[in-house]
Design an enzyme around this catalytic site. Sequence first.
Site, mmCIF file in Angstrom:
data_model
loop_
_atom_site.group_PDB
_atom_site.id
_atom_site.type_symbol
_atom_site.label_atom_id
_atom_site.label_comp_id
_atom_site.label_asym_id
_atom_site.label_seq_id
_atom_site.Cartn_x
_atom_site.Cartn_y
_atom_site.Cartn_z
ATOM 1 N N PRO A 43 0.815 -1.220 0.000
ATOM 2 C CA PRO A 43 0.000 0.000 0.000
ATOM 3 C C PRO A 43 0.849 1.270 0.000
ATOM 4 O O PRO A 43 0.330 2.354 -0.283
ATOM 5 C CB PRO A 43 -0.835 -0.117 1.275
ATOM 6 C CG PRO A 43 -0.246 -1.225 2.065
ATOM 7 C CD PRO A 43 0.572 -2.066 1.155
ATOM 8 N N GLU B 280 4.059 -6.735 8.232
ATOM 9 C CA GLU B 280 4.230 -5.284 8.066
ATOM 10 C C GLU B 280 5.120 -4.948 6.869
ATOM 11 O O GLU B 280 5.414 -3.786 6.620
ATOM 12 C CB GLU B 280 4.799 -4.662 9.343
ATOM 13 C CG GLU B 280 3.902 -4.822 10.559
ATOM 14 C CD GLU B 280 2.497 -4.251 10.360
ATOM 15 O OE1 GLU B 280 2.403 -3.083 9.945
ATOM 16 O OE2 GLU B 280 1.520 -4.972 10.592
ATOM 17 N N ARG C 264 -4.045 -9.843 -19.999
ATOM 18 C CA ARG C 264 -5.122 -9.647 -20.985
ATOM 19 C C ARG C 264 -4.718 -8.698 -22.103
ATOM 20 O O ARG C 264 -5.378 -8.647 -23.135
ATOM 21 C CB ARG C 264 -6.418 -9.199 -20.312
ATOM 22 C CG ARG C 264 -6.374 -7.846 -19.685
ATOM 23 C CD ARG C 264 -7.670 -7.537 -18.942
ATOM 24 N NE ARG C 264 -8.785 -7.237 -19.830
ATOM 25 C CZ ARG C 264 -8.942 -6.082 -20.480
ATOM 26 N NH1 ARG C 264 -8.041 -5.116 -20.357
ATOM 27 N NH2 ARG C 264 -9.972 -5.889 -21.266
ATOM 28 N N ASP D 206 -11.490 -0.237 -23.634
ATOM 29 C CA ASP D 206 -11.490 -0.342 -22.177
ATOM 30 C C ASP D 206 -11.559 1.041 -21.558
ATOM 31 O O ASP D 206 -10.971 1.979 -22.077
ATOM 32 C CB ASP D 206 -10.151 -0.924 -21.678
ATOM 33 C CG ASP D 206 -10.041 -2.418 -21.868
ATOM 34 O OD1 ASP D 206 -11.065 -3.053 -22.126
ATOM 35 O OD2 ASP D 206 -8.919 -2.925 -21.768
HETATM 36 CL CL1 6GU Z 1 -0.288 -3.735 -3.681
HETATM 37 N N1 6GU Z 1 -0.505 -4.696 -1.233
HETATM 38 C C1 6GU Z 1 -1.060 -4.751 -0.026
HETATM 39 N N2 6GU Z 1 -0.558 -5.601 0.887
HETATM 40 N N3 6GU Z 1 -2.082 -4.003 0.347
HETATM 41 C C2 6GU Z 1 -2.555 -3.173 -0.580
HETATM 42 C C3 6GU Z 1 -2.025 -3.052 -1.856
HETATM 43 C C4 6GU Z 1 -0.977 -3.840 -2.155
HETATM 44 N N4 6GU Z 1 -2.703 -2.140 -2.537
HETATM 45 C C5 6GU Z 1 -3.632 -1.687 -1.718
HETATM 46 N N5 6GU Z 1 -3.542 -2.300 -0.528
#
Ligand code: 6GU
Length: 229
Positions: A87, A114, A156, A171
């Site tokens: 994230p 983590e 895809r 798309d």
């Molecule tokens: Cl790419 N990984 C994780 N662990 N959580 C996320 C993410 C990625 N994207 C949004 N939340």
Amino acid sequence: MRLDIISIFPDYLAPLELSLVGRARARQLIDVRVHDLRDYAHDRHRTVDDVPYGGGPGMVMRPEPWGEALDSILPDHQAPLVIIPTPSGRPFTQHLAQQWSLRPGMVFACGRYEGIDARVAQEYAGRAEVLPVSLGDYVLAGGEVAALAMIEAVVRLLPGVLGNDESVQDDSFAPGAMESLLEGPVYTRPPEWRGHAVPDVLLSGDHGRIATWRRDQAIERTRVMRPEL
Ligand code: 6GU
């Protein structure tokens, strides 16, 4: 295209055997290999995590198993790209998917807990393009689901993966796809279902009017769902 995915839950990647990605594998359009990170941990308990330096909640993935895994996999790659789903990465977009679809391969390093000790990204930055990438502003329990999403978005786009009539051209977010409009509603038979009719224009056979109507619908959909676009 060669795809390597490293995870402590290789079974989480089972969907790569199904549907579009599974078919692309069966047709040898892609070579997908899933690796169990614990195979690269050599202590009795095959330990992959430890407490964070500096304190704090949760666990951090130790660098040694990642080093062994990446050392064994990277030599199979021409122009190595190591994607770390997290994230705290840069946002994943259709544009990134398009760029990646032109590469000979990618490695997905799926962390849990983590995250992965930051020295892993440092160490491999010299030998590969290392890219932390996020799906969006929410937190998943690990990188596996994110890797599945990114892989599907890339695969895809590969030549020969989609059938003739499923086109990638219009798309949402495709370059020139009405410049970043969302796709509007779609309909199929029957012409009336539970009192809901298909819009008359779609049955008119007038391709000019249909194109105009679809564009108007796309604009309205975008205004409501994604006004910032
Ligand atoms: Cl790419 N990984 C994780 N662990 N959580 C996320 C993410 C990625 N994207 C949004 N939340």
